[in-house]
Design a protein around this motif. Structure first.
Motif, PDB file in Angstrom:
ATOM      1  N   CYS A 174       0.951  -1.348  -0.013  1.00  0.00           N
ATOM      2  CA  CYS A 174      -0.116   0.128   0.074  1.00  0.00           C
ATOM      3  C   CYS A 174       1.000   1.406   0.065  1.00  0.00           C
ATOM      4  CB  CYS A 174      -0.950  -0.097   1.304  1.00  0.00           C
ATOM      5  SG  CYS A 174      -2.251  -1.109   1.111  1.00  0.00           S
ATOM      6  N   GLY A 175       0.382   2.350  -0.464  1.00  0.00           N
ATOM      7  CA  GLY A 175       1.176   3.547  -0.393  1.00  0.00           C
ATOM      8  C   GLY A 175       2.153   3.582  -1.604  1.00  0.00           C
ATOM      9  N   ALA A 176       1.955   2.812  -2.766  1.00  0.00           N
ATOM     10  CA  ALA A 176       2.749   2.899  -3.637  1.00  0.00           C
ATOM     11  C   ALA A 176       2.543   3.996  -4.768  1.00  0.00           C
ATOM     12  CB  ALA A 176       2.651   1.427  -4.805  1.00  0.00           C
ATOM     13  N   ALA A 177       3.491   4.715  -5.173  1.00  0.00           N
ATOM     14  CA  ALA A 177       3.075   5.970  -6.231  1.00  0.00           C
ATOM     15  C   ALA A 177       3.562   5.264  -7.470  1.00  0.00           C
ATOM     16  CB  ALA A 177       3.921   7.234  -5.434  1.00  0.00           C
ATOM     17  N   ILE A 178       2.839   5.224  -8.340  1.00  0.00           N
ATOM     18  CA  ILE A 178       3.342   4.600  -9.440  1.00  0.00           C
ATOM     19  C   ILE A 178       3.577   5.799 -10.744  1.00  0.00           C
ATOM     20  CG2 ILE A 178       2.705   3.057 -11.559  1.00  0.00           C
ATOM     21  CD1 ILE A 178       1.252   1.221  -9.351  1.00  0.00           C
ATOM     22  N   GLY A 179       4.807   5.816 -11.221  1.00  0.00           N
ATOM     23  CA  GLY A 179       4.896   6.933 -12.341  1.00  0.00           C
ATOM     24  C   GLY A 179       4.606   6.215 -13.716  1.00  0.00           C
ATOM     25  N   SER A 180       5.221   5.173 -13.962  1.00  0.00           N
ATOM     26  CA  SER A 180       4.827   4.726 -15.301  1.00  0.00           C
ATOM     27  C   SER A 180       5.009   3.323 -15.340  1.00  0.00           C
ATOM     28  CB  SER A 180       5.767   5.404 -16.319  1.00  0.00           C
ATOM     29  OG  SER A 180       7.071   5.302 -15.881  1.00  0.00           O
ATOM     30  N   VAL A 181       4.445   2.461 -16.420  1.00  0.00           N
ATOM     31  CA  VAL A 181       4.691   1.294 -16.750  1.00  0.00           C
ATOM     32  C   VAL A 181       5.666   1.077 -18.021  1.00  0.00           C
ATOM     33  CG1 VAL A 181       3.637  -0.815 -17.519  1.00  0.00           C
ATOM     34  CG2 VAL A 181       2.565   0.617 -15.970  1.00  0.00           C
ATOM     35  N   ALA A 182       6.925   0.421 -18.025  1.00  0.00           N
ATOM     36  CA  ALA A 182       7.865   0.509 -19.142  1.00  0.00           C
ATOM     37  C   ALA A 182       8.081  -1.129 -19.624  1.00  0.00           C
ATOM     38  CB  ALA A 182       9.007   1.177 -18.955  1.00  0.00           C
ATOM     39  N   TYR A 183       8.232  -1.322 -20.789  1.00  0.00           N
ATOM     40  CA  TYR A 183       8.753  -2.580 -21.232  1.00  0.00           C
ATOM     41  C   TYR A 183      10.158  -2.416 -21.837  1.00  0.00           C
ATOM     42  CZ  TYR A 183       8.514  -6.931 -23.554  1.00  0.00           C
ATOM     43  OH  TYR A 183       8.893  -8.356 -23.870  1.00  0.00           O
ATOM     44  N   ARG A 184      11.156  -3.512 -21.269  1.00  0.00           N
ATOM     45  CA  ARG A 184      12.485  -3.318 -21.557  1.00  0.00           C
ATOM     46  C   ARG A 184      13.133  -4.632 -21.808  1.00  0.00           C
ATOM     47  NH1 ARG A 184      12.824   0.881 -17.987  1.00  0.00           N
ATOM     48  NH2 ARG A 184      13.944  -0.563 -16.240  1.00  0.00           N
ATOM     49  N   GLU A 185      13.656  -5.015 -22.736  1.00  0.00           N
ATOM     50  CA  GLU A 185      14.549  -6.286 -22.997  1.00  0.00           C
ATOM     51  C   GLU A 185      13.534  -7.434 -22.468  1.00  0.00           C
ATOM     52  OE1 GLU A 185      17.983  -5.201 -20.808  1.00  0.00           O
ATOM     53  OE2 GLU A 185      18.516  -3.479 -22.096  1.00  0.00           O
ATOM     54  N   GLY A 186      12.507  -7.630 -22.869  1.00  0.00           N
ATOM     55  CA  GLY A 186      11.760  -8.645 -22.417  1.00  0.00           C
ATOM     56  C   GLY A 186      11.164  -8.738 -21.222  1.00  0.00           C
ATOM     57  N   SER A 187      10.934  -7.611 -20.533  1.00  0.00           N
ATOM     58  CA  SER A 187      10.379  -7.727 -19.115  1.00  0.00           C
ATOM     59  C   SER A 187       9.662  -6.175 -19.105  1.00  0.00           C
ATOM     60  CB  SER A 187      11.457  -7.656 -17.982  1.00  0.00           C
ATOM     61  OG  SER A 187      12.086  -8.932 -18.029  1.00  0.00           O
ATOM     62  N   TRP A 188       8.591  -6.429 -18.095  1.00  0.00           N
ATOM     63  CA  TRP A 188       7.821  -5.296 -17.848  1.00  0.00           C
ATOM     64  C   TRP A 188       8.375  -4.577 -16.421  1.00  0.00           C
ATOM     65  CZ3 TRP A 188       4.303  -3.123 -20.780  1.00  0.00           C
ATOM     66  CH2 TRP A 188       3.746  -3.924 -21.817  1.00  0.00           C
ATOM     67  N   TYR A 209       8.884  -7.782 -14.285  1.00  0.00           N
ATOM     68  CA  TYR A 209       7.647  -8.654 -14.522  1.00  0.00           C
ATOM     69  C   TYR A 209       7.618  -9.115 -15.621  1.00  0.00           C
ATOM     70  CZ  TYR A 209       6.596  -6.182 -10.187  1.00  0.00           C
ATOM     71  OH  TYR A 209       6.542  -5.597  -8.761  1.00  0.00           O
ATOM     72  N   ASP A 210       6.774 -10.739 -15.685  1.00  0.00           N
ATOM     73  CA  ASP A 210       6.462 -10.987 -16.895  1.00  0.00           C
ATOM     74  C   ASP A 210       5.237 -10.473 -17.357  1.00  0.00           C
ATOM     75  OD1 ASP A 210       8.538 -13.248 -17.107  1.00  0.00           O
ATOM     76  OD2 ASP A 210       7.719 -13.618 -15.089  1.00  0.00           O
ATOM     77  N   ALA A 211       4.318 -10.042 -16.449  1.00  0.00           N
ATOM     78  CA  ALA A 211       2.735  -9.613 -16.932  1.00  0.00           C
ATOM     79  C   ALA A 211       2.693  -8.401 -16.015  1.00  0.00           C
ATOM     80  CB  ALA A 211       2.008 -10.465 -16.831  1.00  0.00           C
ATOM     81  N   VAL A 212       1.882  -7.477 -16.217  1.00  0.00           N
ATOM     82  CA  VAL A 212       1.340  -6.392 -15.646  1.00  0.00           C
ATOM     83  C   VAL A 212      -0.156  -6.117 -15.953  1.00  0.00           C
ATOM     84  CG1 VAL A 212       1.184  -3.579 -15.137  1.00  0.00           C
ATOM     85  CG2 VAL A 212       3.534  -4.967 -15.374  1.00  0.00           C
ATOM     86  N   ILE A 213      -1.081  -6.345 -14.725  1.00  0.00           N
ATOM     87  CA  ILE A 213      -2.296  -6.075 -14.875  1.00  0.00           C
ATOM     88  C   ILE A 213      -2.887  -4.881 -14.268  1.00  0.00           C
ATOM     89  CG2 ILE A 213      -4.715  -7.081 -14.297  1.00  0.00           C
ATOM     90  CD1 ILE A 213      -3.098  -9.815 -13.923  1.00  0.00           C
ATOM     91  N   ASN A 214      -3.146  -3.916 -15.130  1.00  0.00           N
ATOM     92  CA  ASN A 214      -3.442  -2.642 -14.613  1.00  0.00           C
ATOM     93  C   ASN A 214      -5.156  -2.498 -14.166  1.00  0.00           C
ATOM     94  OD1 ASN A 214      -3.870   0.140 -14.000  1.00  0.00           O
ATOM     95  ND2 ASN A 214      -2.060   0.701 -15.470  1.00  0.00           N
ATOM     96  N   ALA A 215      -5.424  -2.450 -12.934  1.00  0.00           N
ATOM     97  CA  ALA A 215      -6.582  -2.430 -12.526  1.00  0.00           C
ATOM     98  C   ALA A 215      -7.073  -1.227 -11.895  1.00  0.00           C
ATOM     99  CB  ALA A 215      -6.969  -3.532 -11.266  1.00  0.00           C
ATOM    100  N   ALA A 216      -6.320  -0.272 -12.066  1.00  0.00           N
ATOM    101  CA  ALA A 216      -6.758   1.311 -11.666  1.00  0.00           C
ATOM    102  C   ALA A 216      -7.780   1.830 -12.477  1.00  0.00           C
ATOM    103  CB  ALA A 216      -5.347   1.887 -11.613  1.00  0.00           C
TER     104      ALA A 216
END
Ligand SMILES: Cc1cc2nc3c(=O)[nH]c(=O)nc-3n(C[C@H](O)[C@H](O)[C@H](O)COP(=O)(O)OP(=O)(O)OC[C@H]3O[C@@H](n4cnc5c(N)ncnc54)[C@H](O)[C@@H]3O)c2cc1C
Length: 490
Positions: free
Chosen positions: A254-268, A280-287
């Motif tokens: 909790c209290g995570a301040a998310i700036g951005s989601v990026a994909y680099r060299e085969g990972s999230w 990460y292998d996968a990102v599920i955005n439920a915001a």
């Protein structure tokens, strides 16, 4: 390190239910998985929060859910809280509308409708004419041809007449979406209506055919009964969190301040503060879509732009408690809704203590008023005291309330509910096409294909199965870089 590492952005019911289902799906596939939920707030649950205000029990957001969605009931069962389910009182059958300044009960049978004071005779005749109105030829095409997307109000006028749309559809849309029937897409907000017209040629024809089918079956019909829990809707969140926290494969931040989601060299990667950076292998955005839009801006500006097009209506919940003896109305019902043409500031009011037990102390009544919404956002500028006075001024003459309230609490939702406005089906198609081109990225939650708790739980089941399948098949790897947006993508 586990084989598959998954991040879920946001811990509202959509994120929590998806996490819980994903762990089960991983079990059934023998997938070695780790799930991290990154929630912005100090506590998970999003809109599902129950406040104890002395002896009063107030809901921050949803009041309950209908028991006609098996996915929600399966989640409740898995979380071990079936015994805490609370069925709404039978009096909730009685629902009221404000018509020409008076409360009129919504009739529940065709016979009662004919004699009710809800609509004048000419409007009832016009409604009966629905049987003669031909089916629209271009139904079901809203996702591909947005120019065919009809608003809820246009649909009501076309099939049942303008007066029906103003008196019945307009307040119903306010009650469910805090929305404006003149702006919401029928295909997105009430897809079943489109299906019924398509399949049966009209609503009365559909009612007759479905009633015949039901006669031959034993089930109680599709509409469902409103339920909550002892302890309120918070019980669902607390049980989901307890289940996730017990599972060593799940990590809730909790209290995570998310700036951005990026994909680099085969990972999230998720960039921000308040949590550890990891691939990460996968990102599920439920915001909510507006938050997801900001997080995905750098990755895919076109996707972010489409997400930002989904508007949200603001809403203020004004909870008022009274001694029962100070209210002339018996409050034997669900509550009242107010059509726009009555020119009031309240959208409606629920008689909460008549719906579920344990919401108000003995001898007291709890009423939950809603103000704001898509058609009246300016009331959000009022101070809390002004909102309470506004609610009291509108309710007093309707319910015969004397004296000051024993409880007054205002809960503000600056972006309460996503508005599936005209063009939403086409927008969704474009959004999900862009996501599909980025394997490993998923979107879920009430911004897209259903605003209710039930829709979130249903989607959480199907999405969890899809993500687990993709992870098991190694489909989360991006095969080809996404080409720049073309007009066809939109
Ligand atoms: C006043 C009101 C009454 C309602 N009544 C009902 C009802 O009676 N029945 C019903 O079925 N539904 C009702 N709803 C709708 C119900 O609340 C939603 O179905 C449900 O809460 C949607 O869940 P969600 O997880 O999609 O979104 P939310 O509950 O909005 O949760 C979203 C989560 O995302 C988090 N978040 C936001 N931004 C970020 C970010 N940048 N990074 C990380 N996390 C972020 C939030 O903190 C929150 O925890 C009501 C809604 C409101 C506002």
């Amino acid at each position: 390190m586990p084989d598959k590492n998954v991040a879920i952005i946001a811990g509202g019911i959509a994120g929590l239910a998806t996490a819980s289902n994903l762990l089960d799906e991983a079990d059934s596939r023998n997938l070695d998985i780790r799930v991290t939920i990154l929630e912005k707030d100090h506590a998970p649950g999003g809109n599902l929060r129950t406040l104890a205000e002395g002896p009063w029990q107030l809901e921050w957001g949803p009041n309950g859910f209908l028991d006609n969605e098996p996915a929600t009931l399966r989640l409740v069962e898995k979380l071990g809280i079936t015994g805490r389910l609370q069925r709404s009182s039978d009096v909730t059958r009685h629902r009221f509308l404000l018509v020409n300044g008076r409360l009129v009960e919504i009739p529940t049978s065709p016979g009662a409708f004919v004699t009710s004071a809800l609509l004048p005779a000419r409007a009832k005749l016009r409604m009966a004419g629905e049987l003669l109105i031909p089916r629209r030829k271009d139904l079901g095409l809203a996702a591909d041809r947005p120019e065919t997307d009809e608003t809820v109000f246009e649909f009501g006028c076309r099939r049942l007449g303008r007066e029906f749309a103003e008196v019945m559809l307009d307040p119903m849309v306010k009650g469910i979406f805090g929305g404006d029937a003149r702006q919401l897409s029928l295909a997105a907000a009430f897809p079943r209506m489109v299906e019924l017209e398509q399949q049966y040629g009209g609503l009365f024809r559909a009612m007759i055919a479905l009633a015949r089918q039901r006669k031959n079956k034993t089930d109680a019909g599709p509409s469902g009964v409103l339920h909550s829990f002892t302890g309120g809707m918070q019980t669902l969140v607390s049980a989901a969190v307890a289940r996730l926290e017990q599972d060593p494969r799940c990590h809730l931040v909790c209290g995570a301040a998310i700036g951005s989601v990026a994909y680099r060299e085969g990972s999230w990667f998720i960039e921000g503060s308040g949590f550890d950076p990891e691939p990460y292998d996968a990102v599920i955005n439920a915001a909510p879509a507006h938050a997801a839009s900001g997080q995905l801006q750098a990755l895919d500006p076109d996707l972010a732009g489409l997400l930002a097009e989904i508007p949200f209506a603001p809403m203020a919940v004004i909870a008022l408690g009274f001694e029962q003896q100070r209210i002339q109305h018996d409050l034997q019902g669900f509550g009242l809704l107010i059509p726009t043409r009555e020119k009031r500031d309240l959208l409606g009011a629920l008689w909460t203590s008549s719906i579920f037990p344990g919401r108000a102390p003995e001898g007291m009544a709890l009423i939950r008023c809603m103000a704001g919404g898509a058609a009246n956002p300016q009331v959000m500028a009022l101070e809390d005291g002004e909102l309470v006075n506004l609610a009291l001024a509108e309710l007093r003459p309707l319910l015969g309330i004397q004296g000051p309230p024993a409880l007054a609490r205002v809960i503000r939702h600056p972006r309460a509910i996503a508005q599936y406005t005209r063009g939403h089906p086409a927008r969704l198609k474009a959004i999900f096409a862009r996501c599909a081109a980025r394997p490993g990225l998923y979107l879920t939650g009430s911004s897209y294909a259903g605003i209710s708790v039930n829709s979130c739980c249903k989607e959480a089941e199907t999405l969890a199965a899809r993500v687990a399948d993709d992870l098991a098949a190694g489909r989360e790897e991006v095969a080809t870089p996404l080409a720049s947006t073309t007009e066809e993508d939109r």
